[in-house]
Design a protein around this motif. Structure first.
Motif, PDB file in Angstrom:
ATOM      1  N   ARG A   1      -8.413   2.201  -8.381  1.00  0.00           N
ATOM      2  CA  ARG A   1      -7.730   1.373  -7.412  1.00  0.00           C
ATOM      3  C   ARG A   1      -7.592  -0.062  -7.931  1.00  0.00           C
ATOM      4  O   ARG A   1      -8.513  -0.585  -8.563  1.00  0.00           O
ATOM      5  N   ASN A   2      -6.463  -0.682  -7.637  1.00  0.00           N
ATOM      6  CA  ASN A   2      -6.208  -2.057  -8.035  1.00  0.00           C
ATOM      7  C   ASN A   2      -6.216  -2.278  -9.547  1.00  0.00           C
ATOM      8  O   ASN A   2      -6.480  -3.381 -10.014  1.00  0.00           O
TER       9      ASN A   2
ATOM     10  N   GLU B   1     -12.035  -6.204   3.161  1.00  0.00           N
ATOM     11  CA  GLU B   1     -12.047  -5.236   2.074  1.00  0.00           C
ATOM     12  C   GLU B   1     -11.338  -5.804   0.829  1.00  0.00           C
ATOM     13  O   GLU B   1     -11.828  -5.660  -0.290  1.00  0.00           O
ATOM     14  N   SER B   2     -10.203  -6.463   1.062  1.00  0.00           N
ATOM     15  CA  SER B   2      -9.447  -6.963  -0.094  1.00  0.00           C
ATOM     16  C   SER B   2     -10.199  -8.092  -0.791  1.00  0.00           C
ATOM     17  O   SER B   2     -10.152  -8.219  -2.015  1.00  0.00           O
TER      18      SER B   2
ATOM     19  N   ASN C   1       0.809  -1.224   0.000  1.00  0.00           N
ATOM     20  CA  ASN C   1       0.000   0.000   0.000  1.00  0.00           C
ATOM     21  C   ASN C   1       0.842   1.274   0.000  1.00  0.00           C
ATOM     22  O   ASN C   1       0.314   2.361   0.190  1.00  0.00           O
TER      23      ASN C   1
ATOM     24  N   ASP D   1      -0.353  -5.190   5.233  1.00  0.00           N
ATOM     25  CA  ASP D   1      -0.828  -5.401   3.865  1.00  0.00           C
ATOM     26  C   ASP D   1      -1.554  -6.722   3.768  1.00  0.00           C
ATOM     27  O   ASP D   1      -1.130  -7.705   4.371  1.00  0.00           O
TER      28      ASP D   1
ATOM     29  N   PRO E   1      -2.087   0.113  -5.647  1.00  0.00           N
ATOM     30  CA  PRO E   1      -2.925  -0.020  -4.461  1.00  0.00           C
ATOM     31  C   PRO E   1      -4.014   1.041  -4.331  1.00  0.00           C
ATOM     32  O   PRO E   1      -5.039   0.794  -3.719  1.00  0.00           O
ATOM     33  N   ARG E   2      -3.797   2.221  -4.889  1.00  0.00           N
ATOM     34  CA  ARG E   2      -4.742   3.305  -4.678  1.00  0.00           C
ATOM     35  C   ARG E   2      -5.185   3.911  -5.990  1.00  0.00           C
ATOM     36  O   ARG E   2      -4.449   3.868  -6.979  1.00  0.00           O
TER      37      ARG E   2
ATOM     38  N   ALA F   1      -4.847  -4.463  -0.263  1.00  0.00           N
ATOM     39  CA  ALA F   1      -5.359  -3.420   0.615  1.00  0.00           C
ATOM     40  C   ALA F   1      -4.434  -3.359   1.814  1.00  0.00           C
ATOM     41  O   ALA F   1      -3.690  -4.296   2.066  1.00  0.00           O
TER      42      ALA F   1
ATOM     43  N   THR G   1      -9.550  -5.052   7.069  1.00  0.00           N
ATOM     44  CA  THR G   1      -8.880  -4.783   5.799  1.00  0.00           C
ATOM     45  C   THR G   1      -8.856  -6.034   4.917  1.00  0.00           C
ATOM     46  O   THR G   1      -8.964  -5.935   3.688  1.00  0.00           O
TER      47      THR G   1
ATOM     48  N   SER H   1      -6.117  -8.358  -5.818  1.00  0.00           N
ATOM     49  CA  SER H   1      -6.410  -7.144  -5.063  1.00  0.00           C
ATOM     50  C   SER H   1      -5.401  -6.975  -3.956  1.00  0.00           C
ATOM     51  O   SER H   1      -4.748  -7.926  -3.534  1.00  0.00           O
TER      52      SER H   1
ATOM     53  N   LEU I   1     -12.801  -6.486  -2.928  1.00  0.00           N
ATOM     54  CA  LEU I   1     -12.207  -5.937  -4.147  1.00  0.00           C
ATOM     55  C   LEU I   1     -11.927  -7.030  -5.180  1.00  0.00           C
ATOM     56  O   LEU I   1     -12.054  -6.813  -6.371  1.00  0.00           O
TER      57      LEU I   1
END
Lengths: 680, 177
Positions: A572-573, A318-319, A145, A200, A554-555, A217, A315, A215, A322
């Motif tokens: 992102r990604n 979240e990944s 990240n 990460d 990453p962003r 995050a 997190t 992905s 994604l």
């Protein structure tokens, strides 16, 4: 193209690895240590120390000893997060030109890339000493990240240290490579990387020899350092309660508390309760020395860190989202980073992914190993089985006045002295021995053996007492001997416990009279110690080395538009390298320059994203507003670094473009530093 | 890593020359009806040859060409594997555009009101509302702007237009009285 090393420049520790005769090998220092503390210390005698030598000075000279500098690299001084961490540091972080942080130590002002470069230069010299060849190319890893400025600052640091950077590689991706996945499998793996400063999570899919990151995050401000700080807070609170004195008022006492807190944290991974005693930590009425005994249970520690661990789990969620996957669709889970030794962390990750994690490779070394494998796959070059003779003094990298890896016990050093190269006879003996040591295997030398799918499975029993690499109980410990099942280590000259920490080996480094507190510091007790563990390093199969990495950024990247909105240009990604373009125009009549604000983040509102910098277009034709049109191309390269170029739509010619990133050095500053350090 | 295949390099340069005219399907060598696994397979097999890491020994011109081609391959792969993006792309492709350009080729500064919207539908409804207002069809305008606002809340342009329509409606009511 020559041989390249893989370097994991970590927040707490750094590690270097290289591929030699089809196997990854961790490059050890003269004392056989496989990981080096990421610490720099400016000695009153003018020398700049790095690694363990510098770490030893943490409690003696906290103001001039720089640790955790990776947390500051590529950041703006004014952010709130930065204020919080710089307040914790005993060394002084100031605002330098253009708002970049600079560190003040021993009358010098140094930027963060410069500090990082000193560490990298130290590692490079260690390679020269251990391997006998000067290596000037590398693959360097960064947290997945890390943003654009942090990545380019890392690259700049490597350049200052004299390295040609082959690739900026994401740490979790490197770890996955080290595990030797690849071959004919189709697999989805999660890499949970909890280090000293960052967290990460990366989801990777493997198909044949393609390694595709689905992905990633992470949290840039979440790491083992935060766990230490929880213990520090608790110790401070207790001491204040008992003695009505805040240890925070004394930087040296605070540094001792911090050092002990880190050890306590590590101990709590193996024990249910740890007790520590800090002698003469403060002085009471009438100058009476006060000892501080501190006891903490694992349960208590876990309750303090649980919210932080939960944050990492959120997190992970979240990944997965994604990657459009759920936890059950993953085939493997890899743990990376020292913080994954903490039982609570392991338990929570295991529960979340409902999978037994793979941990065969030492989490402190796995990233460097992966980086070395990638370096090998890029260059196709490896160290030969038999190394050339060690470098003569004076040849290779010579920067004695800047950095000298000082040996304390130096088993191979001639008694006379300063900077002896390893005598040839030792060096030849050393290499086959290392082969065994690293592999934990009875050195099968066939290079074209099929890939090891389960590197841990059929290894011989490699049970050795491997003390946790970070923990140094005594000021001058015997060399850490890890993973040497059969080969006896070189007989270490074990210094007596009462010896002052740095026995002067180099004339330039005068022996400072140790402040009285130093002797006391040496007695800080955390009992007992020792972590049992055995790790192995897999063979680098040709399959792993021919793996193709497809990574992501990453962003998201966007530009500010009217009304406080952010227009996303690269999402992102997105798979890298990637390029997107936009047309820009003037907003007033006769405007000859345009400034575009670039933001990092996914929010549509500008204020919820982070300003990365500005792109300036100049030399426009004076015309009515909206008439001049410039096509601006935003590109993120294979290192994850942003590049901007522009074309005038009318003429089709390239347009003057300048990109100014916040927290980064400009090209002139970088060049000045490169030439400054190439001289030394 | 020794010598390079000159035929491959010539092929690379040829592809690079016509890159702008190749649509994502042709680039990846798949049918418009191709499903994701097929696209993946095609992409991985091309990536194995065209990834810059696999071509480190190419000369500068070829390297640059490979790099540009690979960026486009990445783009093609990601768009075709994403249902929503693929629908948009197919629409654009029918109109002759070989790349999916998220917001079209428009200028950023000065910004028109519509451009501040991220939802495609919101933008469409906003446009229709604005047209309806112009032609005096206030009921239609009101309906459209409400839908736009539902698709995209907290947008200044939508709020402004909504206010305009509301005032117009209020005035109309007054006149009737």
């Amino acid at each position: 193209m020559g041989i390249a090393v893989g370097i994991d420049l970590g927040t707490t520790n750094s590690c270097v690895a290289v591929v030699q005769a089809q196997r990854a090998r961790v490059v050890e220092d003269a004392e056989g240590k496989r990981i080096q503390p990421s610490v720099i210390s400016f000695h009153p005698g003018g020398a700049t120390l790095a690694g363990q030598k510098a770490k030893d000075r943490l409690v003696i000279d906290p103001k001039n000893t720089i640790y955790s500098f990776k947390r500051l690299l590529g950041r703006k001084i004014l952010s709130e997060e930065m204020q919080n961490i710089t307040d914790e540091f005993p060394y002084s972080v100031m605002e330098g030109p253009d708002g970049i942080p600079v560190i003040q130590a021993r009358g010098q002002e140094l930027s963060l890339p410069e500090i990082s470069a000193i560490m990298l230069k130290y590692l490079r010299e260690m390679c020269t000493q251990t391997l006998g060849v000067d290596i000037d190319e590398l693959v360097i890893t960064v947290p997945a990240n890390f943003n654009d400025v942090q990545r380019s600052s890392t690259k700049v640091a490597a350049r200052i240290a004299g390295f040609n950077v082959l690739r900026i590689l994401n740490e979790p991706t490197a770890a996955a490579l080290a595990y030797g996945f690849g071959g004919q499998l189709t697999e989805k793996i999660a890499v949970y990387d909890f280090g000293g400063g960052t967290f990460d999570i990366t989801i990777i899919e493997l198909m044949d020899d393609i390694f595709e990151v689905l992905s990633t995050a992470g949290e840039t401000f979440l790491g083992g350092d935060d766990f230490d700080e929880k213990i520090v807070e608790e110790m401070r609170r207790q001491f204040l309660f008992m003695h009505r004195y805040d240890l925070g008022e004394d930087p040296i006492a605070m540094q001792r508390v911090r050092t002990v807190a880190e050890r306590i944290k590590c101990q709590l991974s193996n024990l249910d309760e740890v007790e520590a005693t800090l002698r003469e930590i403060a002085y009471g009425p009438g100058g009476v020395a006060i000892d501080f005994s501190f006891k903490i249970t694992r349960t208590k520690f876990e309750s303090m860190i649980e919210p932080l661990v939960d944050k990492s789990i959120a997190t992970c969620q979240e990944s997965l989202k994604l990657a459009k996957l759920d936890a059950s669709s993953l085939d493997s889970l890899i743990l990376v980073g020292g913080s994954t030794r903490i039982p609570l962390v392991r338990k929570k990750v295991k529960e979340f992914f409902n999978k037994e994690p793979r941990t065969e490779i030492n989490p402190d070394e796995v990233v460097a190993i992966g980086a070395a494998i990638h370096a090998f796959s890029l260059t196709g070059e490896e160290l030969p089985e038999d190394l050339p003779a060690p470098v003569e003094p004076g040849s290779g990298v010579d920067s004695a006045d800047m950095l000298e890896p000082v040996r304390t016990s130096a088993p191979m050093a001639k008694p006379t002295g300063a900077r002896p190269p390893p005598p040839p006879i030792d060096s030849t003996q050393r290499i086959p021995k290392l082969q065994k040591t690293i592999m934990g295997l009875p050195a099968p030398l066939e290079s074209d053996e099929p890939s090891h799918e389960d590197p841990g499975g059929d290894l011989p029993d490699v049970k050795s007492q491997a003390p946790p690499p970070v923990i140094e109980m005594e000021p001058d410990p015997p060399p850490v001997i890890e993973m040497a099942p059969e080969s006896p280590p070189p007989p270490p000259v074990i210094p007596s416990k009462k010896a002052p920490p740095p026995p002067p080996v180099i004339e330039m480094e005068p022996d400072p009279p140790p402040p009285p507190i130093d002797l006391v510091a040496g007695e800080d007790r955390v009992l007992p110690k020792d972590e049992k563990g055995s790790f192995s390093i897999p063979m680098v199969s040709t399959a792993a080395a021919s793996t193709l990495l497809l990574d992501v950024t990453p962003r998201g990247l966007g530009v500010a538009t009217a009304g406080g909105y952010c227009d996303q240009i690269i999402e992102r990604n997105a798979a890298i390298p990637v390029e997107q373009s936009r047309l820009f125009s003037t907003s007033t009549d006769n405007q000859v320059a345009v400034a575009i604000n670039i933001f990092q983040g996914e929010s549509r509102r500008v204020e919820q994203n982070t300003l990365l910098g500005q792109v300036h277009l100049s030399g426009l034709r004076p015309a009515q507003r909206g008439e001049v049109k410039i096509k601006v191309v935003f590109e993120i390269d294979t290192d994850g670094i942003l590049g901007v170029s522009a074309v005038n739509e009318e003429s089709g010619e390239a347009q003057d473009t300048r990109i100014q990133l916040l927290g980064g050095l400009n090209e002139d500053q970088v060049n000045a530093l490169v030439s400054k350090y190439s001289k030394s | 890593m020794s010598g390079r295949d000159p035929d491959f390099d010539a092929y690379v340069l040829k592809i690079h020359e016509v890159l702008g005219r190749l649509d994502y399907y042709r680039l990846l060598g798949v049918d418009r009806s191709a499903k994701i696994p097929e696209i993946k397979k095609a992409f991985f097999s091309i990536a194995g040859k065209f990834h810059p890491d696999r071509n480190r020994n190419a000369d500068e011109t070829v390297s640059q060409a490979i790099y540009n081609i690979f960026k486009r391959l990445n783009e093609a792969y990601r768009v075709l594997c994403d249902y929503e993006k693929r629908v948009l792309y197919d629409e654009g492709l029918d109109g002759g555009s070989t790349r999916l350009e998220y917001e079209g080729r428009r200028t950023m500064i000065p910004k028109t009101a519509e451009e501040t919207m991220t939802s495609r539908e919101a933008r469409q409804f906003y446009r229709q509302a604005a047209e309806a207002l112009k032609s005096g069809n206030l009921m239609q305008a009101d309906l459209h702007i409400k839908v736009a606002s539902k698709r995209e809340g907290e947008n200044k342009a939508i709020e402004e237009l909504m206010e305009k329509i509301d005032t117009a409606l209020a005035e109309k009511k007054k006149k009737r009285k």
